[in-house]
Design a protein around this motif. Structure first.
Motif, PDB file in Angstrom:
ATOM      1  N   ILE A 195     -41.527   6.011 -21.793  1.00  0.00           N
ATOM      2  CA  ILE A 195     -41.957   7.027 -20.821  1.00  0.00           C
ATOM      3  C   ILE A 195     -42.757   8.118 -21.523  1.00  0.00           C
ATOM      4  CG2 ILE A 195     -41.189   8.784 -19.189  1.00  0.00           C
ATOM      5  CD1 ILE A 195     -38.680   7.105 -18.746  1.00  0.00           C
ATOM      6  N   GLY A 243     -36.920   5.693 -23.164  1.00  0.00           N
ATOM      7  CA  GLY A 243     -37.385   7.080 -23.232  1.00  0.00           C
ATOM      8  C   GLY A 243     -38.691   7.178 -23.998  1.00  0.00           C
ATOM      9  N   SER A 254     -38.990   7.942 -12.775  1.00  0.00           N
ATOM     10  CA  SER A 254     -37.910   7.686 -13.723  1.00  0.00           C
ATOM     11  C   SER A 254     -36.743   8.641 -13.469  1.00  0.00           C
ATOM     12  CB  SER A 254     -38.421   7.806 -15.162  1.00  0.00           C
ATOM     13  OG  SER A 254     -38.844   9.121 -15.428  1.00  0.00           O
ATOM     14  N   THR A 255     -37.056   9.880 -13.066  1.00  0.00           N
ATOM     15  CA  THR A 255     -35.982  10.830 -12.769  1.00  0.00           C
ATOM     16  C   THR A 255     -35.167  10.361 -11.568  1.00  0.00           C
ATOM     17  OG1 THR A 255     -37.384  12.608 -13.584  1.00  0.00           O
ATOM     18  CG2 THR A 255     -35.471  13.247 -12.314  1.00  0.00           C
ATOM     19  N   LEU A 275     -32.741   3.645 -18.380  1.00  0.00           N
ATOM     20  CA  LEU A 275     -32.091   4.822 -18.955  1.00  0.00           C
ATOM     21  C   LEU A 275     -30.835   5.178 -18.179  1.00  0.00           C
ATOM     22  CD1 LEU A 275     -34.922   7.267 -19.997  1.00  0.00           C
ATOM     23  CD2 LEU A 275     -33.131   6.309 -21.416  1.00  0.00           C
ATOM     24  N   GLY A 286     -36.875   4.297 -15.967  1.00  0.00           N
ATOM     25  CA  GLY A 286     -35.857   5.268 -15.572  1.00  0.00           C
ATOM     26  C   GLY A 286     -34.526   4.592 -15.273  1.00  0.00           C
ATOM     27  N   PHE A 297     -33.172   7.467 -12.550  1.00  0.00           N
ATOM     28  CA  PHE A 297     -32.086   7.906 -13.421  1.00  0.00           C
ATOM     29  C   PHE A 297     -30.946   8.476 -12.591  1.00  0.00           C
ATOM     30  CE2 PHE A 297     -30.054  11.326 -15.847  1.00  0.00           C
ATOM     31  CZ  PHE A 297     -29.570  10.589 -16.907  1.00  0.00           C
TER      32      PHE A 297
END
Lengths: 302, 359
Positions: A277, A274, A235-236, A255, A252, A239
């Motif tokens: 997750i 969010g 997800s990071t 987001l 991610g 993102f």
């Protein structure tokens, strides 16, 4: 094995079940079930998986059903989580995105555990220069920050769920390899392994019959940590724009698209991915704790 | 150790070698012998990490070189001679290993090259980015250490009380919280909402950069910029460090020397602070130093969300622009920081726990 008894009273007694008679697996399951949070975590995880993988049946609206005229709508009884800019039902989008997020998490955990266990076991068993080389390779991974390495790799390769799994597993195996190696090194000096050697067991037999069952706890616990780490890392990356690319979506990635909406009337789009997750990682961590306790107590007992 | 935080998720702190081995030798030799022993250990560790850093930087060099073309901008030039001349000047047609050697020589002599993205000297760019990141890391670590120790000590003292359960539950949340989402939520809650609610012109806490335009130095403006990014960083750190602190406090409280102290009638407060807390600090410091090492190059997300020009953002921008001459020294600096912090972790452990012999 029973020794025939000649005393009549003794023979009449029903065989009393002793804890030692219980199978190893049953003890594990009982210990795990006693860990309330772990059971809750497991249930949440199962529910999430059923909803996401069964999105075709569970989702309230068909996928990609756009309604550009209405655009983004806040949550209502018709659309529980509202709709996005294209008028798509956000809950439906979230469930389908979850398929990718969960698959990446589980895939990475599986792959990195398999590779890490193999490499770690080989390294610990063989020792010598092979061990030295493998450990120096894992040292390299400790020196460069993970996120930088991942971003560079994703920049080079074309971003797709498959490459993400491969890249994350390419990083994750080192962690598990280190753990398994240290366990193997301590196990290989234990008496029962030496006894097996004396009895003439082959090396493969020793690994399969004696080492692996004793490593199961460590491996499973680390695999659960790997799932949580992979979901957060995916997800990071998404993102930051290096992961899953539209039109495919993951939590991610959702987001990423909602990040610019902070402080606008559409900020409700920011919360659901969010929470998804957070909930998944929380559930996996609880699960891991329960597993660790179950295996820990079991090893302490035996 | 906690399972970790977003960018720092796949952490694995290398265990200090020789922890708790044969304690007697070191104790006998006294203070002077001990500091010399630590110095010798530090030198040996640094010497040992040189080849690891070299190989890591070569692999990185090779990966960056085969991905990016430093001459992209010149490819459109009409004059083919420009390309050949530039290529010859930078030594691009030589074997990779030789290029690496040349680059390393230039790096050591202080000539890091010029950014193809901004035209600035790489040295100056990395210097200023490192300074910014160190400010963030410094405040975050300071704050997180104080809070985590307080929480850990309290939770261990009141094990299984309502407060302990609450804090442990919160630490679970903190560990599982993705940093980028937390950052966005904090902006929403502490900057956007108060501004809307009270009709303010400026939000109470800023979320872009470390200074307002035209401002500098340590002042109220600086701290109003600092609070949100530091909070984003510290939530995860506090969560995992407080758990660690609690566990090592409990271990210390159950140890023989604490029982002895209790039996001798040492007041509980003194047992707590002098005996348990001090001894629980040794493993704590190791974890803090190892995690701090990861932060130097790992603040990508926080710096990106709050538009802070530190090391993480510099990396992202350079990566997206294929800025080879910034990426290469960036990696080397971060790797060196990792080595130094991990060394500091081991030395700190030895300093706080006299039983440890460093070999």
């Amino acid at each position: 094995m029973t020794v025939p008894s000649h005393h009549p009273a003794e023979r009449a007694l029903p065989p009393t079940p002793r804890p030692a008679d219980k199978s190893r697996r049953r003890i594990l399951v009982e210990r795990f079930l006693r860990h309330r949070l772990a059971v809750i975590g497991l249930l949440i995880l199962l529910a999430l998986m059923i909803c996401c993988y069964g999105a075709a049946w569970v989702a309230p609206h068909p996928r990609n059903a756009q309604d550009i005229l209405t655009g983004a709508l806040p949550p209502s009884s018709e659309h529980w989580l509202g709709t996005d800019d294209l008028g798509r039902d956000y809950l439906t989008e979230l469930l389908y995105a979850g398929q990718v997020s969960l698959t990446v998490g589980l895939g990475v955990a599986f792959l990195s555990t398999a590779v890490g266990t193999l490499v770690g076991a080989v390294s610990g068993l063989l020792g010598g220069w092979i061990d030295e080389v493998i450990m120096r390779i894992t040292d390299l991974f400790l020196i460069i920050p993970a996120i930088a390495l991942l971003a560079l790799a994703m920049q080079t390769l074309s971003p797709s769920p498959v490459t993400i799994v491969l890249v994350l597993a390419g990083l994750g195996w080192t962690v598990i390899a280190r753990v398994v190696r240290s366990q193997v090194i301590s196990l290989r000096e234990k008496e029962f392994v030496q006894a097996a050697q004396v009895l003439g067991s082959s090396r493969t037999q020793i690994v399969l019959r004696h080492l692996l069952p004793n490593l199961a706890g460590v491996i499973i616990v680390n695999a659960s940590i790997a799932v949580a780490a992979a979901i957060i890392l995916e997800s990071t990356l998404s993102f930051l724009g290096f992961g899953i690319q539209p039109p495919q979506s993951s939590w991610g990635n959702l987001l990423n698209q909602a990040a610019g909406l902070v402080g606008t009337p559409k900020d409700y789009l920011l919360y659901a991915p969010g929470v998804a997750i957070l909930l998944t990682v929380l559930a996996v961590n609880f699960l891991g704790d329960g597993l660790r306790d179950a295996f820990d107590q079991q090893s302490r007992q035996s | 150790m906690g399972s970790g935080k977003v960018t720092e998720a796949l952490r694995a702190a290398p265990a200090p070698e020789g922890r708790h081995s044969e304690g007697r030798g070191a104790q006998g030799r006294g203070r002077v012998g001990r500091s010399r022993q630590m110095l010798r250990y530090a030198v040996r560790r640094l010497a040992y990490s040189v080849p690891v850093v070299l190989v890591a930087s070569f692999v990185f060099f090779w990966a960056v070189r085969s991905t990016f073309d430093p001459l992209t901008k010149l490819r459109q030039a009409r004059d083919p001679g420009v390309l050949a001349r530039e290529s010859a000047r930078l030594g691009l047609e030589r074997p990779v290993l030789e290029q690496y050697g040349l680059w390393m020589k230039a790096f050591v002599t202080g000539d890091w090259g010029v950014s193809t993205r901004t035209g600035d000297r790489a040295q100056a760019m990395i210097g200023s980015a490192l300074g910014t990141t160190l400010q963030l890391v410094g405040w975050a670590v300071l704050f997180a250490v104080v809070v985590a120790l307080a929480i850990g000590t309290y939770s261990a003292a009141r094990q299984y009380s309502a407060g302990d359960h609450l804090l442990t539950g919160l630490s679970y949340l903190g560990v599982a919280m993705p940093a980028f989402w937390l950052g966005l939520l904090l902006i929403q809650v502490f900057a956007i909402w108060p501004r809307e609610q009270f009709g303010l012109e400026q939000p109470p806490l800023y979320f872009v950069g470390l200074h307002s335009p035209g401002m500098s130095g340590v002042n109220a403006d600086y701290f109003r910029h600092l609070v949100l990014p530091v909070m984003t960083l510290t939530v995860g750190l506090i969560a995992s460090w407080s758990r660690f602190s609690r566990a090592s406090m409990l271990e210390a409280l159950n140890s023989d020397y604490v029982k002895t102290a209790r039996a001798k009638g040492v007041p509980p407060r003194r047992i707590f602070l002098r005996h348990a807390l001090r001894n629980s600090l040794a493993p704590f410091v190791t974890v803090v130093a190892a995690d701090t090492a990861l932060l130097i190059g790992g603040l990508v997300v926080t710096e990106q969300i709050f538009a802070i020009s530190g090391m993480g953002r510099l990396f992202l921008d350079s990566l997206l622009a294929g800025d080879v001459y910034v990426l290469l020294p960036w990696m080397l600096i971060v790797a060196l920081a990792m080595v130094l912090f991990n060394l500091a972790a081991d030395l700190g452990y030895a300093l706080l726990d006299p039983r440890v012999t460093l070999r």
